[in-house]
Design a protein around this motif. Sequence first.
Motif, PDB file in Angstrom:
ATOM      1  N   LYS A  15       0.842  -1.195   0.000  1.00 19.87           N
ATOM      2  CA  LYS A  15       0.000   0.000   0.000  1.00 19.87           C
ATOM      3  C   LYS A  15       0.880   1.248   0.000  1.00 19.87           C
ATOM      4  O   LYS A  15       1.639   1.480   0.932  1.00 19.87           O
ATOM      5  CB  LYS A  15      -0.915   0.010   1.228  1.00 19.87           C
ATOM      6  CG  LYS A  15      -1.837   1.210   1.260  1.00 19.87           C
ATOM      7  CD  LYS A  15      -2.794   1.168   2.431  1.00 19.87           C
ATOM      8  CE  LYS A  15      -3.713   2.367   2.411  1.00 19.87           C
ATOM      9  NZ  LYS A  15      -4.668   2.336   3.516  1.00 19.87           N
ATOM     10  N   SER A  17      -0.328   4.896  -0.768  1.00 23.13           N
ATOM     11  CA  SER A  17      -1.388   5.845  -1.118  1.00 23.13           C
ATOM     12  C   SER A  17      -0.988   7.270  -0.781  1.00 23.13           C
ATOM     13  O   SER A  17      -0.413   7.531   0.282  1.00 23.13           O
ATOM     14  CB  SER A  17      -2.669   5.503  -0.352  1.00 23.13           C
ATOM     15  OG  SER A  17      -3.141   4.257  -0.751  1.00 23.13           O
ATOM     16  N   CYS A  36      -2.736  -4.857  -4.080  1.00 22.03           N
ATOM     17  CA  CYS A  36      -1.895  -3.714  -4.447  1.00 22.03           C
ATOM     18  C   CYS A  36      -2.743  -2.449  -4.391  1.00 22.03           C
ATOM     19  O   CYS A  36      -3.734  -2.320  -5.112  1.00 22.03           O
ATOM     20  CB  CYS A  36      -1.334  -3.919  -5.847  1.00 22.03           C
ATOM     21  SG  CYS A  36      -0.264  -2.576  -6.394  1.00 22.03           S
ATOM     22  N   ILE A  37      -2.356  -1.522  -3.520  1.00 25.76           N
ATOM     23  CA  ILE A  37      -3.079  -0.262  -3.362  1.00 25.76           C
ATOM     24  C   ILE A  37      -2.109   0.880  -3.643  1.00 25.76           C
ATOM     25  O   ILE A  37      -1.218   1.155  -2.847  1.00 25.76           O
ATOM     26  CB  ILE A  37      -3.695  -0.139  -1.948  1.00 25.76           C
ATOM     27  CG1 ILE A  37      -4.617  -1.336  -1.696  1.00 25.76           C
ATOM     28  CG2 ILE A  37      -4.430   1.189  -1.796  1.00 25.76           C
ATOM     29  CD1 ILE A  37      -5.091  -1.465  -0.252  1.00 25.76           C
ATOM     30  N   SER A  39      -3.313   4.125  -4.602  1.00 23.13           N
ATOM     31  CA  SER A  39      -4.319   5.162  -4.832  1.00 23.13           C
ATOM     32  C   SER A  39      -3.777   6.557  -4.539  1.00 23.13           C
ATOM     33  O   SER A  39      -2.816   6.723  -3.784  1.00 23.13           O
ATOM     34  CB  SER A  39      -5.549   4.892  -3.965  1.00 23.13           C
ATOM     35  OG  SER A  39      -5.179   4.843  -2.605  1.00 23.13           O
ATOM     36  N   ASP A  59      -6.101  -1.495  -6.474  1.00 24.94           N
ATOM     37  CA  ASP A  59      -6.703  -0.180  -6.247  1.00 24.94           C
ATOM     38  C   ASP A  59      -5.789   0.898  -6.814  1.00 24.94           C
ATOM     39  O   ASP A  59      -4.725   1.173  -6.272  1.00 24.94           O
ATOM     40  CB  ASP A  59      -6.927   0.039  -4.750  1.00 24.94           C
ATOM     41  CG  ASP A  59      -7.652   1.336  -4.441  1.00 24.94           C
ATOM     42  OD1 ASP A  59      -7.790   2.198  -5.336  1.00 24.94           O
ATOM     43  OD2 ASP A  59      -8.076   1.509  -3.277  1.00 24.94           O
TER      44      ASP A  59
END
Length: 180
Positions: A15, A17, A36-37, A39, A59
């Motif tokens: 992540k 983000s 898998c993030i 964003s 994401d």
Amino acid sequence: NENIVENQKDFVFMKFSGLHLKSMENLQSCISLRVCIFSNNFITDIHPLQSCIKLIKLDLHGNQIKNLPDTKFWSGFKNLKLLYLHDNGFSKLKNICVLSACPNLIALTMFDCPVSLKKGYRHVLVNSIWPLKALDYHVISDEEIIQNWHLPERFKTCNHRLFFNFCPALRKKKMKYSED
């Protein structure tokens, strides 16, 4: 540095983000990645994900993606079920239809993209991506699949009874802002 690359192949969750990232280049060695993030960054190219074929959830909302890779790219993602692409720059339905090659994609978000404003947007996606069960917080109704078929109100497209919150963290955040 070799140890880092060696360890990356075992990562199953990642992540990053809101970090102003422009590239996903380092993901090429993450062959075990399941979630898998990435964003709210500045990503435009997702080709480095090609080796992450074990992905279940991806994401990429809130980036600057305007085009998706071709069907060959998506056909490799046999396990991908959740794909969040909302709040990106997609403007052509034809480009989104490449997701039809993703054999198990059941939930997709595309709201807040220019393409979501096009006439027939839901109808085209629903009839292109066959395994899809939910699009933009709503379960896909039979009425959307069969053209010119009219059902009772409770089964109509985007009816509140067909609301399905498959990305709760995003929805809470959105609701919080709307309450202020």
